[in-house]
Write a protein that holds these residues in place. Structure first.
Motif, PDB file in Angstrom:
ATOM      1  N   ARG A   5       1.004  -1.345   0.100  1.00  9.02           N
ATOM      2  CA  ARG A   5       0.141  -0.103  -0.253  1.00  9.02           C
ATOM      3  C   ARG A   5       0.980   1.140  -0.061  1.00  9.02           C
ATOM      4  O   ARG A   5       2.213   0.975  -0.208  1.00  9.02           O
ATOM      5  CB  ARG A   5      -1.073   0.021   1.117  1.00  9.02           C
ATOM      6  CG  ARG A   5      -1.853  -1.221   1.121  1.00  9.02           C
ATOM      7  CD  ARG A   5      -3.063  -0.994   2.109  1.00  9.02           C
ATOM      8  NE  ARG A   5      -3.973  -1.911   1.498  1.00  9.02           N
ATOM      9  CZ  ARG A   5      -4.346  -3.141   2.342  1.00  9.02           C
ATOM     10  NH1 ARG A   5      -3.380  -3.356   3.180  1.00  9.02           N
ATOM     11  NH2 ARG A   5      -5.166  -3.901   1.968  1.00  9.02           N
ATOM     12  N   GLU A   6       0.157   2.516   0.272  1.00  8.74           N
ATOM     13  CA  GLU A   6       0.992   3.612   0.082  1.00  8.74           C
ATOM     14  C   GLU A   6       2.160   3.625   1.070  1.00  8.74           C
ATOM     15  O   GLU A   6       3.089   4.076   0.911  1.00  8.74           O
ATOM     16  CB  GLU A   6       0.031   4.880   0.124  1.00  8.74           C
ATOM     17  CG  GLU A   6       0.615   6.239  -0.224  1.00  8.74           C
ATOM     18  CD  GLU A   6       1.089   6.318  -1.480  1.00  8.74           C
ATOM     19  OE1 GLU A   6       1.951   7.118  -1.958  1.00  8.74           O
ATOM     20  OE2 GLU A   6       0.545   5.800  -2.568  1.00  8.74           O
ATOM     21  N   ASN A   7       1.834   3.456   2.374  1.00  7.86           N
ATOM     22  CA  ASN A   7       2.742   3.655   3.428  1.00  7.86           C
ATOM     23  C   ASN A   7       2.943   2.219   4.202  1.00  7.86           C
ATOM     24  O   ASN A   7       3.862   2.146   5.322  1.00  7.86           O
ATOM     25  CB  ASN A   7       2.115   4.633   4.400  1.00  7.86           C
ATOM     26  CG  ASN A   7       1.855   5.971   3.991  1.00  7.86           C
ATOM     27  OD1 ASN A   7       0.661   6.109   3.649  1.00  7.86           O
ATOM     28  ND2 ASN A   7       3.014   6.629   3.732  1.00  7.86           N
ATOM     29  N   THR A   9       4.157  -2.455   3.569  1.00  5.02           N
ATOM     30  CA  THR A   9       4.103  -3.445   2.865  1.00  5.02           C
ATOM     31  C   THR A   9       4.131  -4.349   4.019  1.00  5.02           C
ATOM     32  O   THR A   9       4.630  -4.760   4.917  1.00  5.02           O
ATOM     33  CB  THR A   9       5.685  -3.453   2.342  1.00  5.02           C
ATOM     34  OG1 THR A   9       5.817  -2.568   1.393  1.00  5.02           O
ATOM     35  CG2 THR A   9       5.695  -4.845   1.474  1.00  5.02           C
ATOM     36  N   ARG A  28       6.591   7.154   2.138  1.00  7.71           N
ATOM     37  CA  ARG A  28       6.099   7.057   0.787  1.00  7.71           C
ATOM     38  C   ARG A  28       6.197   5.528   0.065  1.00  7.71           C
ATOM     39  O   ARG A  28       7.500   5.259   0.175  1.00  7.71           O
ATOM     40  CB  ARG A  28       6.143   8.271   0.028  1.00  7.71           C
ATOM     41  CG  ARG A  28       7.445   8.482  -0.528  1.00  7.71           C
ATOM     42  CD  ARG A  28       7.939   9.611  -1.015  1.00  7.71           C
ATOM     43  NE  ARG A  28       8.890  10.327  -0.331  1.00  7.71           N
ATOM     44  CZ  ARG A  28       9.689  11.424  -0.427  1.00  7.71           C
ATOM     45  NH1 ARG A  28       8.898  12.299  -1.200  1.00  7.71           N
ATOM     46  NH2 ARG A  28      10.558  11.623   0.279  1.00  7.71           N
ATOM     47  N   ARG A  29       5.659   5.177  -0.745  1.00  7.65           N
ATOM     48  CA  ARG A  29       5.676   4.047  -1.638  1.00  7.65           C
ATOM     49  C   ARG A  29       6.804   4.378  -2.659  1.00  7.65           C
ATOM     50  O   ARG A  29       6.647   5.326  -3.352  1.00  7.65           O
ATOM     51  CB  ARG A  29       4.493   3.680  -2.298  1.00  7.65           C
ATOM     52  CG  ARG A  29       4.552   2.522  -3.133  1.00  7.65           C
ATOM     53  CD  ARG A  29       3.119   2.249  -3.645  1.00  7.65           C
ATOM     54  NE  ARG A  29       3.211   0.752  -4.362  1.00  7.65           N
ATOM     55  CZ  ARG A  29       2.356   0.214  -5.127  1.00  7.65           C
ATOM     56  NH1 ARG A  29       1.176   0.841  -5.073  1.00  7.65           N
ATOM     57  NH2 ARG A  29       2.554  -0.561  -5.853  1.00  7.65           N
ATOM     58  N   SER A  30       7.618   3.293  -2.593  1.00 11.60           N
ATOM     59  CA  SER A  30       8.537   3.183  -3.864  1.00 11.60           C
ATOM     60  C   SER A  30       8.840   1.619  -4.267  1.00 11.60           C
ATOM     61  O   SER A  30       8.406   0.723  -3.444  1.00 11.60           O
ATOM     62  CB  SER A  30       9.913   3.855  -3.378  1.00 11.60           C
ATOM     63  OG  SER A  30      10.534   2.871  -2.695  1.00 11.60           O
TER      64      SER A  30
END
Length: 78
Positions: A5-7, A9, A28-30
């Motif tokens: 998700r965005e913030n 795992t 933040r997602r990467s």
């Protein structure tokens, strides 16, 4: 099961009787975050068999009766 998700795992053990999971939070997602999360799990003893994840208490070479769903997480004295 893997959830990115965005913030966070998250990986949940795919053994049907196990409730173990691992969660990594990030700002933040990467693409690198998920890869680092799964590398850390492998170092901790998690296994990936054909896209299914198993915690250290659920070794894939043993029947479910031989799994240790709680004992793998109990702290031991050195």
């Amino acid at each position: 099961m893997r959830s990115i998700r965005e913030n966070t795992t998250q990986t949940t053990c795919d053994c049907e009787d196990c409730t173990s999971y691992a969660l990594t939070a990030h700002l933040r997602r990467s693409d690198d975050q998920a890869a680092l999360h799964h590398q850390a799990l492998a170092q901790d003893g998690w296994t990936d068999v054909e896209g299914r994840d198993y915690c250290p208490g659920c070794p894939t070479g043993q029947s479910v009766a031989g799994h240790d769903h709680t004992g793998a997480w109990v702290a031991t004295e050195a």
